[in-house]
Design a protein around this motif. Structure first.
Motif, PDB file in Angstrom:
ATOM      1  N   ASP A   1      -0.623   6.427  -3.565  1.00 39.04           N
ATOM      2  CA  ASP A   1      -2.065   6.490  -3.279  1.00 39.04           C
ATOM      3  C   ASP A   1      -2.304   6.561  -1.775  1.00 39.04           C
ATOM      4  O   ASP A   1      -1.545   6.008  -0.985  1.00 39.04           O
ATOM      5  N   ALA A   2      -3.361   7.251  -1.385  1.00 40.84           N
ATOM      6  CA  ALA A   2      -3.675   7.435   0.032  1.00 40.84           C
ATOM      7  C   ALA A   2      -3.945   6.092   0.702  1.00 40.84           C
ATOM      8  O   ALA A   2      -4.628   5.229   0.148  1.00 40.84           O
ATOM      9  N   LEU A   3      -3.411   5.926   1.916  1.00 39.97           N
ATOM     10  CA  LEU A   3      -3.661   4.711   2.691  1.00 39.97           C
ATOM     11  C   LEU A   3      -5.007   4.762   3.386  1.00 39.97           C
ATOM     12  O   LEU A   3      -5.668   3.734   3.548  1.00 39.97           O
ATOM     13  N   PHE A   4      -5.416   5.972   3.825  1.00 42.66           N
ATOM     14  CA  PHE A   4      -6.586   6.081   4.685  1.00 42.66           C
ATOM     15  C   PHE A   4      -7.559   7.156   4.185  1.00 42.66           C
ATOM     16  O   PHE A   4      -7.163   8.135   3.538  1.00 42.66           O
ATOM     17  N   VAL A   5      -8.830   6.951   4.519  1.00 38.40           N
ATOM     18  CA  VAL A   5      -9.845   7.997   4.410  1.00 38.40           C
ATOM     19  C   VAL A   5     -10.088   8.585   5.793  1.00 38.40           C
ATOM     20  O   VAL A   5      -9.916   9.781   6.011  1.00 38.40           O
ATOM     21  N   ARG A   6     -10.473   7.710   6.719  1.00 44.37           N
ATOM     22  CA  ARG A   6     -10.572   8.117   8.126  1.00 44.37           C
ATOM     23  C   ARG A   6      -9.934   7.022   8.989  1.00 44.37           C
ATOM     24  O   ARG A   6     -10.608   6.052   9.354  1.00 44.37           O
ATOM     25  N   PRO A   7      -8.644   7.153   9.304  1.00 48.96           N
ATOM     26  CA  PRO A   7      -7.998   6.144  10.154  1.00 48.96           C
ATOM     27  C   PRO A   7      -8.498   6.267  11.584  1.00 48.96           C
ATOM     28  O   PRO A   7      -8.665   7.371  12.105  1.00 48.96           O
ATOM     29  N   TYR A   8      -8.723   5.112  12.222  1.00 46.11           N
ATOM     30  CA  TYR A   8      -9.213   5.191  13.595  1.00 46.11           C
ATOM     31  C   TYR A   8      -8.438   4.247  14.498  1.00 46.11           C
ATOM     32  O   TYR A   8      -7.332   4.559  14.928  1.00 46.11           O
TER      33      TYR A   8
ATOM     34  N   THR B   1       4.876  -9.068  18.480  1.00 52.07           N
ATOM     35  CA  THR B   1       6.254  -9.023  17.995  1.00 52.07           C
ATOM     36  C   THR B   1       6.643  -7.631  17.528  1.00 52.07           C
ATOM     37  O   THR B   1       7.829  -7.352  17.344  1.00 52.07           O
ATOM     38  N   GLY B   2       5.671  -6.758  17.330  1.00 50.60           N
ATOM     39  CA  GLY B   2       5.963  -5.386  16.925  1.00 50.60           C
ATOM     40  C   GLY B   2       6.209  -5.196  15.445  1.00 50.60           C
ATOM     41  O   GLY B   2       6.437  -4.070  14.997  1.00 50.60           O
ATOM     42  N   ASP B   3       6.136  -6.278  14.647  1.00 48.38           N
ATOM     43  CA  ASP B   3       6.432  -6.145  13.222  1.00 48.38           C
ATOM     44  C   ASP B   3       5.188  -5.965  12.369  1.00 48.38           C
ATOM     45  O   ASP B   3       5.284  -5.851  11.150  1.00 48.38           O
ATOM     46  N   VAL B   4       4.014  -5.910  12.993  1.00 47.24           N
ATOM     47  CA  VAL B   4       2.771  -5.648  12.266  1.00 47.24           C
ATOM     48  C   VAL B   4       1.971  -4.605  13.037  1.00 47.24           C
ATOM     49  O   VAL B   4       1.793  -4.725  14.245  1.00 47.24           O
ATOM     50  N   ILE B   5       1.514  -3.568  12.327  1.00 50.11           N
ATOM     51  CA  ILE B   5       0.655  -2.539  12.914  1.00 50.11           C
ATOM     52  C   ILE B   5      -0.662  -2.545  12.151  1.00 50.11           C
ATOM     53  O   ILE B   5      -0.671  -2.531  10.909  1.00 50.11           O
ATOM     54  N   GLY B   6      -1.766  -2.620  12.864  1.00 46.81           N
ATOM     55  CA  GLY B   6      -3.080  -2.619  12.240  1.00 46.81           C
ATOM     56  C   GLY B   6      -3.812  -1.308  12.473  1.00 46.81           C
ATOM     57  O   GLY B   6      -3.721  -0.723  13.557  1.00 46.81           O
TER      58      GLY B   6
ATOM     59  N   LEU C   1      -3.144  -3.397   7.316  1.00 50.03           N
ATOM     60  CA  LEU C   1      -1.987  -3.896   8.054  1.00 50.03           C
ATOM     61  C   LEU C   1      -0.716  -3.316   7.451  1.00 50.03           C
ATOM     62  O   LEU C   1      -0.516  -3.348   6.236  1.00 50.03           O
ATOM     63  N   LEU C   2       0.150  -2.782   8.320  1.00 52.57           N
ATOM     64  CA  LEU C   2       1.423  -2.205   7.911  1.00 52.57           C
ATOM     65  C   LEU C   2       2.561  -3.015   8.498  1.00 52.57           C
ATOM     66  O   LEU C   2       2.412  -3.678   9.537  1.00 52.57           O
ATOM     67  N   ASN C   3       3.719  -2.970   7.858  1.00 55.04           N
ATOM     68  CA  ASN C   3       4.923  -3.585   8.403  1.00 55.04           C
ATOM     69  C   ASN C   3       5.529  -2.685   9.468  1.00 55.04           C
ATOM     70  O   ASN C   3       5.111  -1.538   9.652  1.00 55.04           O
ATOM     71  N   GLY C   4       6.557  -3.190  10.140  1.00 58.06           N
ATOM     72  CA  GLY C   4       7.192  -2.421  11.203  1.00 58.06           C
ATOM     73  C   GLY C   4       7.802  -1.127  10.723  1.00 58.06           C
ATOM     74  O   GLY C   4       7.943  -0.168  11.499  1.00 58.06           O
ATOM     75  N   ASP C   5       8.176  -1.049   9.428  1.00 53.85           N
ATOM     76  CA  ASP C   5       8.740   0.188   8.876  1.00 53.85           C
ATOM     77  C   ASP C   5       7.661   1.101   8.307  1.00 53.85           C
ATOM     78  O   ASP C   5       7.960   2.049   7.586  1.00 53.85           O
ATOM     79  N   LEU C   6       6.388   0.794   8.610  1.00 52.42           N
ATOM     80  CA  LEU C   6       5.215   1.595   8.228  1.00 52.42           C
ATOM     81  C   LEU C   6       4.906   1.525   6.736  1.00 52.42           C
ATOM     82  O   LEU C   6       4.204   2.388   6.212  1.00 52.42           O
ATOM     83  N   THR C   7       5.444   0.529   6.031  1.00 56.99           N
ATOM     84  CA  THR C   7       5.034   0.299   4.655  1.00 56.99           C
ATOM     85  C   THR C   7       3.812  -0.617   4.641  1.00 56.99           C
ATOM     86  O   THR C   7       3.594  -1.399   5.559  1.00 56.99           O
TER      87      THR C   7
ATOM     88  N   ILE D   1      -6.470  -7.643  -0.076  1.00 54.11           N
ATOM     89  CA  ILE D   1      -5.795  -6.914  -1.146  1.00 54.11           C
ATOM     90  C   ILE D   1      -4.312  -6.848  -0.792  1.00 54.11           C
ATOM     91  O   ILE D   1      -3.934  -6.250   0.220  1.00 54.11           O
ATOM     92  N   SER D   2      -3.466  -7.470  -1.602  1.00 53.67           N
ATOM     93  CA  SER D   2      -2.030  -7.496  -1.321  1.00 53.67           C
ATOM     94  C   SER D   2      -1.398  -6.160  -1.680  1.00 53.67           C
ATOM     95  O   SER D   2      -2.003  -5.313  -2.355  1.00 53.67           O
ATOM     96  N   VAL D   3      -0.142  -5.990  -1.270  1.00 56.67           N
ATOM     97  CA  VAL D   3       0.565  -4.737  -1.532  1.00 56.67           C
ATOM     98  C   VAL D   3       0.821  -4.551  -3.021  1.00 56.67           C
ATOM     99  O   VAL D   3       0.975  -3.417  -3.496  1.00 56.67           O
ATOM    100  N   GLU D   4       0.859  -5.650  -3.791  1.00 58.78           N
ATOM    101  CA  GLU D   4       1.112  -5.539  -5.225  1.00 58.78           C
ATOM    102  C   GLU D   4      -0.104  -5.038  -6.000  1.00 58.78           C
ATOM    103  O   GLU D   4       0.026  -4.536  -7.119  1.00 58.78           O
ATOM    104  N   GLU D   5      -1.302  -5.177  -5.415  1.00 60.27           N
ATOM    105  CA  GLU D   5      -2.523  -4.803  -6.123  1.00 60.27           C
ATOM    106  C   GLU D   5      -2.850  -3.332  -5.883  1.00 60.27           C
ATOM    107  O   GLU D   5      -2.760  -2.825  -4.767  1.00 60.27           O
ATOM    108  N   LYS D   6      -3.223  -2.653  -6.959  1.00 57.61           N
ATOM    109  CA  LYS D   6      -3.610  -1.247  -6.843  1.00 57.61           C
ATOM    110  C   LYS D   6      -4.990  -1.157  -6.206  1.00 57.61           C
ATOM    111  O   LYS D   6      -5.899  -1.904  -6.559  1.00 57.61           O
TER     112      LYS D   6
END
Length: 543
Positions: free
Chosen positions: A386-393, A400-405, A419-425, A437-442
């Protein structure tokens, strides 16, 4: 070795012009190599071996340093276990002397310490895994180098050397661990709260706990159902206004990033200019671009990177000359914002068009680039596709570099935080009003229509990796933990909406919709809120 292009012909030379391509006699006479410079394999092989030997000492030193770091990590991991056992022992010895009424308080305190220790151990395990993986990579590289150096076949030396990967000499710092102290005190029933909760909250840290617990600055749940397990103390922020000035009369402050020596770069709405100003509003410098620009970030204090919105490129401004050059193109995608990670990598939000309609062919992405503009990874869909973004800004990275917002605008009235992890998941989504909304929830971002509107204009990670948010409808500045648990409203509702934020040392700059800029001094305070079992199960990792 036979020529790959002309089977049956033996390799006889190396084309220097074509980056040490192995060639046969027929290749040398081919029009593709006309006018090129050729060298004997023996000479090229000797040059390669010489260069590898020169780099060998640096690789050995890096390997030694990584081994030392690994030993330190393992030592600290053992110390955490020993310290935890000692603290629990002290707590239990003291709880035996008090009445039955404080047993629950002691249990909650132990739970707090164990939770904090587990958090420290997660940090150490993460660092241990990263260092171990890097050490193994350096070791393999060392083996390949030694094999090439010992190789007698010159052509094989040339061929194998081309497969060597460069070693990144960057070493991540050993993670900072949260310090926990427990000092036994003489039993006094009138001082029980101070004896237990006082130590956990470190009440002698300068700012009183009462200020942090006041209604204007607290976001504390009063519900304590079956999931309630204790109290968690977070170090946070308190703002004190230092200076305020009117930067522009007619336009809002769209974007800010820290400069040097207590200054900040400011971009106004729909403008082609960025301005360097000090804390009193004095303009130090103005840069004007030939086309519209978007987000910006500073690199090492002497370089500014700017998103070329119309020309679809990333521009570099070299300071103090102000020379503007195009660093790399973003292809058919429009860059919206950019930030710099600790290791020098760049994160850029991009989109193929500015509408809210997302189709299977749409490209609404976050791309990770090297400092030279080489793509290293991208985030566009979650693990379900599923798409992560509609309009990312807006995009920001934690210290620490392990979280990207990334802020995600789903329509004209709503923008939430991804919020993404350092590996962009995907890590989680914060939809506002305490909803995560956690990663487990659709979650379908393309059709999301909330009952209550929530719009994040800007955000930033502070030095504790808490998240500072400027929200449109409440016109206030909110503080969240790195897992988006509401901690406090550090700036209550304002008459004018705060539009942009940046941090410079221990000062916070806020830009408002009417062109005003406020600079605040930041003080440490403590925020206390309840821990629930469901939250721990969702967010804590164990060995």
């Amino acid at each position: 070795m036979e020529c790959a292009k002309h089977p049956g012909n033996q390799i006889v030379s190396v084309c220097v012009t074509c980056d040490t391509t192995l060639v046969c006699v027929e290749c040398m006479t081919d029009v593709l190599h006309q006018g090129h410079v050729f060298r004997k394999p023996q000479r090229i092989a000797n040059d390669i071996k010489t260069k590898l030997k020169q780099n060998e000492a640096g690789n050995r030193n890096l390997m030694s340093c990584l081994e030392t770091d690994l030993i330190e990590i393992q030592k600290r991991r053992a110390q955490q276990d020993d310290e935890q056992k000692e603290r629990v022992k002290l707590i239990n010895e003291q709880r035996e002397e008090v009445t039955r009424a404080v047993n629950k308080m002691a249990d909650n305190l132990i739970s707090h310490y164990e939770t904090q220790t587990q958090c420290n151990c997660v940090k150490l395990k993460h660092a241990n895994d990263e260092i171990s993986a890097k050490l193994e990579k350096v070791r393999r590289h060392e083996e390949d180098v030694n094999r090439i150096i010992d190789e007698s076949d010159e052509i094989k030396v040339v061929n194998d050397s081309q497969k060597l990967e460069d070693i990144d000499g960057h070493r991540n710092l050993v993670p900072k661990l949260d310090t926990i102290e427990f000092t036994p005190r003489k039993v006094n029933t009138s001082q029980l709260t101070l004896m237990f909760e006082g130590n956990a909250a470190e009440m002698d840290e300068g700012k009183s706990l009462q200020a942090a617990q006041s209604p204007s600055s607290m976001a504390q749940s009063t519900y304590k159902g079956s999931d309630f397990v204790g109290t968690l103390v977070h170090k946070g922020r308190e703002l004190v206004l230092k200076t305020t000035f009117k930067h522009t009369r007619y336009r809002s402050i769209q974007n800010m990033c820290s400069g040097c020596s207590g200054k900040a770069w400011i971009r106004c709405e729909k403008g082609r200019e960025i301005t360097l100003i000090d804390q009193h509003g004095h303009i130090e410098r103005t840069l004007t671009f030939s086309s519209n620009i978007a987000g910006m970030t500073t690199v090492n204090g002497d370089t500014l990177l700017v998103c070329g919105k119309e020309e679809r490129d990333i521009k570099q401004v070299t300071l103090p000359t102000g020379k503007v050059t195009s660093v790399f193109s973003t292809g058919k995608l429009y860059p919206r914002d950019i930030c710099t990670a600790q290791n020098g990598d760049l994160f850029v939000t991009l989109m193929d068009e500015f509408g809210f309609n997302v189709t299977a062919d749409s490209e609404r992405v976050l791309v990770q680039y090297s400092s030279q503009g080489l793509e290293k990874g991208r985030a566009s869909h979650d693990r379900r596709g599923d798409a992560l973004f509609v309009r990312p800004y807006r995009v920001r990275t934690s210290n620490t570099g392990d979280v990207i917002g990334v802020t995600n605008c789903t329509d004209n009235y709503n923008k939430h935080l991804v919020l993404l992890n350092g590996d962009l998941t995907l890590r989680l989504r914060f939809l506002g009003h305490g909803k995560v909304i956690s990663v487990e929830e659709k979650f379908d971002t393309t059709t999301y229509k909330p009952d209550t509107m929530y719009f994040i204009y800007d955000f930033i990670f502070d030095s504790f990796d808490n998240v500072v948010i400027c929200e449109k409808y409440s016109a206030c500045v909110q503080l969240l933990s790195r897992d988006c648990v509401p901690m406090a409203t550090i700036l209550p509702t304002q008459k004018i909406i705060p539009r942009s934020v940046t941090m410079a040392d221990e000062e916070m700059w806020l830009g408002f919709n009417d062109g005003t800029v406020n600079v605040y001094e930041v003080y440490y305070v403590y925020f206390i809120f309840s821990i629930y079992l469901s939250y721990i199960q969702r967010h804590l990792l164990y060995f």
